[in-house]
Motif scaffolding. Structure first.
Motif, mmCIF file in Angstrom:
data_model
loop_
_atom_site.group_PDB
_atom_site.id
_atom_site.type_symbol
_atom_site.label_atom_id
_atom_site.label_comp_id
_atom_site.label_asym_id
_atom_site.label_seq_id
_atom_site.Cartn_x
_atom_site.Cartn_y
_atom_site.Cartn_z
ATOM 1 N N VAL A 150 5.004 11.213 0.260
ATOM 2 C CA VAL A 150 4.483 11.725 1.535
ATOM 3 C C VAL A 150 5.545 12.539 2.262
ATOM 4 O O VAL A 150 5.253 13.623 2.797
ATOM 5 C CB VAL A 150 3.980 10.564 2.422
ATOM 6 C CG1 VAL A 150 3.646 11.056 3.826
ATOM 7 C CG2 VAL A 150 2.766 9.906 1.787
ATOM 8 N N VAL A 151 6.770 12.049 2.306
ATOM 9 C CA VAL A 151 7.844 12.777 2.992
ATOM 10 C C VAL A 151 8.037 14.154 2.369
ATOM 11 O O VAL A 151 8.206 15.150 3.086
ATOM 12 C CB VAL A 151 9.162 11.971 2.944
ATOM 13 C CG1 VAL A 151 10.344 12.838 3.387
ATOM 14 C CG2 VAL A 151 9.063 10.745 3.837
ATOM 15 N N PHE B 198 2.274 7.056 9.786
ATOM 16 C CA PHE B 198 2.815 7.337 8.451
ATOM 17 C C PHE B 198 2.053 6.546 7.391
ATOM 18 O O PHE B 198 1.726 7.085 6.324
ATOM 19 C CB PHE B 198 4.302 6.998 8.399
ATOM 20 C CG PHE B 198 4.976 7.484 7.137
ATOM 21 C CD1 PHE B 198 5.430 8.785 7.040
ATOM 22 C CD2 PHE B 198 5.119 6.643 6.044
ATOM 23 C CE1 PHE B 198 6.033 9.248 5.875
ATOM 24 C CE2 PHE B 198 5.717 7.093 4.874
ATOM 25 C CZ PHE B 198 6.179 8.404 4.790
ATOM 26 N N VAL B 199 1.773 5.287 7.674
ATOM 27 C CA VAL B 199 1.009 4.467 6.721
ATOM 28 C C VAL B 199 -0.376 5.068 6.497
ATOM 29 O O VAL B 199 -0.896 5.057 5.372
ATOM 30 C CB VAL B 199 0.917 3.014 7.210
ATOM 31 C CG1 VAL B 199 -0.068 2.214 6.365
ATOM 32 C CG2 VAL B 199 2.294 2.360 7.158
ATOM 33 N N ALA B 200 -0.972 5.605 7.550
ATOM 34 C CA ALA B 200 -2.271 6.269 7.403
ATOM 35 C C ALA B 200 -2.161 7.447 6.445
ATOM 36 O O ALA B 200 -3.057 7.680 5.610
ATOM 37 C CB ALA B 200 -2.786 6.728 8.761
ATOM 38 N N ASN C 55 -1.981 6.075 2.864
ATOM 39 C CA ASN C 55 -3.285 5.665 2.354
ATOM 40 C C ASN C 55 -4.194 6.861 2.094
ATOM 41 O O ASN C 55 -4.985 6.848 1.141
ATOM 42 C CB ASN C 55 -3.944 4.680 3.313
ATOM 43 C CG ASN C 55 -3.322 3.300 3.216
ATOM 44 O OD1 ASN C 55 -3.091 2.784 2.130
ATOM 45 N ND2 ASN C 55 -3.019 2.689 4.363
ATOM 46 N N ALA C 56 -4.054 7.911 2.908
ATOM 47 C CA ALA C 56 -4.829 9.130 2.659
ATOM 48 C C ALA C 56 -4.382 9.786 1.355
ATOM 49 O O ALA C 56 -5.204 10.280 0.571
ATOM 50 C CB ALA C 56 -4.669 10.095 3.830
ATOM 51 N N ALA C 57 -3.070 9.781 1.115
ATOM 52 C CA ALA C 57 -2.559 10.349 -0.137
ATOM 53 C C ALA C 57 -3.031 9.539 -1.332
ATOM 54 O O ALA C 57 -3.401 10.095 -2.369
ATOM 55 C CB ALA C 57 -1.033 10.401 -0.095
ATOM 56 N N ALA C 58 -3.031 8.209 -1.192
ATOM 57 C CA ALA C 58 -3.525 7.359 -2.273
ATOM 58 C C ALA C 58 -4.979 7.685 -2.593
ATOM 59 O O ALA C 58 -5.362 7.783 -3.772
ATOM 60 C CB ALA C 58 -3.375 5.892 -1.892
ATOM 61 N N LYS C 59 -5.778 7.867 -1.564
ATOM 62 C CA LYS C 59 -7.188 8.191 -1.776
ATOM 63 C C LYS C 59 -7.338 9.535 -2.483
ATOM 64 O O LYS C 59 -8.146 9.672 -3.404
ATOM 65 C CB LYS C 59 -7.918 8.209 -0.434
ATOM 66 C CG LYS C 59 -9.405 8.468 -0.556
ATOM 67 C CD LYS C 59 -10.092 8.405 0.802
ATOM 68 C CE LYS C 59 -11.589 8.655 0.677
ATOM 69 N NZ LYS C 59 -12.263 8.584 2.010
ATOM 70 N N LEU D 105 -6.240 6.663 -6.264
ATOM 71 C CA LEU D 105 -5.676 5.317 -6.419
ATOM 72 C C LEU D 105 -6.558 4.334 -5.652
ATOM 73 O O LEU D 105 -6.214 3.856 -4.574
ATOM 74 C CB LEU D 105 -4.232 5.291 -5.900
ATOM 75 C CG LEU D 105 -3.304 6.397 -6.433
ATOM 76 C CD1 LEU D 105 -1.892 6.208 -5.887
ATOM 77 C CD2 LEU D 105 -3.309 6.441 -7.956
ATOM 78 N N SER D 106 -7.685 4.012 -6.234
ATOM 79 C CA SER D 106 -8.713 3.237 -5.539
ATOM 80 C C SER D 106 -8.365 1.761 -5.374
ATOM 81 O O SER D 106 -9.020 1.052 -4.604
ATOM 82 C CB SER D 106 -10.054 3.376 -6.266
ATOM 83 O OG SER D 106 -9.932 2.957 -7.616
#
Length: 278
Positions: free
Chosen positions: A67-68, A136-138, A141-145, A149-150
């Motif tokens: 993410v960074v 940042f955590v949001a 999780n958006a990147a995982a989606k 990465l379900s």
């Protein structure tokens, strides 16, 4: 008369119709609770409870770095706060030895995040590029989606246990994330470094960060990637290496400390043997 002794193996093959073949290595014994090994062609070389949702400790920092690298410029500077330092020390977490008032570039903080697994570096980066941990955590999780990465959910940027719990991933999701992250040359350079020295400047003191990934010290053609440990997650390792012209990525979750590195090396060689033998 011994035909092979006179004519060699090629002649022996012609005479008796025998074709010599290379023998694939025996599949290693894997003591980790969950494991997964896949190559860049999508061939799965090992799997064990690879879809079970479990805590993954500091492997979370792979997504933090991902993410960074999407949000920040490598030459951006981040000022370390007392809260960043306190976050690591009060939780008994591994640190990059950062101090209040230091200003480091994002590039350097990525080394502090990934090599010594600094929770202080994670706090500083999340605070800056959320901005704030919740935002940042949001983004994590958006990147995982977006990466499909379900079976992954993040609750913080460092993988430390939280009072409410809830964070989890799987061996297969961590492998998929790592395959994507390794496409970034900065990420691959960071996680493949054995040590990083940051010279003292007017903005910060000198730092020497050693990689916790012992596989880099012993394995051949190893590319990184990340270690992790909490009581709940056990000892974890994501590893990568080039074998037989393909990139192999593996994940071990819930393992023992030293065993995870020897197992990873065996799995890399096993995957390489399977690749070479078609």
């Amino acid at each position: 008369m011994h035909i092979g002794g006179i004519f060699g193996s090629a002649a022996l093959a012609l005479v008796v119709g025998f074709t010599p073949t290379a023998h694939a290595a025996t599949e290693p014994t894997v003591g980790a609770r969950e494991a997964y090994v896949v190559d860049s062609a999508g061939t799965i070389h090992f799997s064990k409870r690879e879809s079970r949702r479990v805590p993954v400790a500091s492997l979370v920092k792979i997504m933090t770095a991902y993410v960074v690298l999407r949000e920040a410029g490598l030459s951006d500077t981040v000022t370390i706060t007392a809260a960043d330092v306190r976050h690591a020390t009060s939780n008994g977490a591994t640190t990059a030895g950062l101090r209040k008032g230091e200003r480091l570039t994002v590039r350097d903080l990525l080394y502090g995040l990934m090599l010594p697994s600094g929770a202080d570096a994670a706090s500083a980066l999340a605070r800056k590029y959320g901005p704030g941990n919740a935002a940042f955590v949001a983004k994590m999780n958006a990147a995982a989606k977006s990466l499909g990465l379900s079976d992954t959910r993040y609750t913080n940027a460092d993988g430390l246990p939280t009072p409410k719990g809830g964070g989890y991933s799987t061996a297969v999701d961590q492998a998929r994330l790592t395959q994507k992250a390794m496409e970034n040359t900065t990420f691959s350079a960071v996680v493949g470094s054995k040590v990083k020295k940051v010279a003292k400047s007017g903005l910060h003191r000198a730092h020497t960060w050693k990689n916790t990934n012992k596989l880099l010290q012993t394995g051949d053609d190893v590319l990184g990637v990340k270690t992790g440990y909490t009581d709940a997650a056990g000892y974890c390792l994501v590893f990568a290496g080039d074998r037989g012209g393909k990139r192999v990525v593996g994940v071990l979750l819930g393992d023992q400390d030293a065993r995870r590195f020897t197992t990873a090396e065996k799995l890399l060689d096993y995957a390489g043997s399977q690749i070479e033998n078609g």
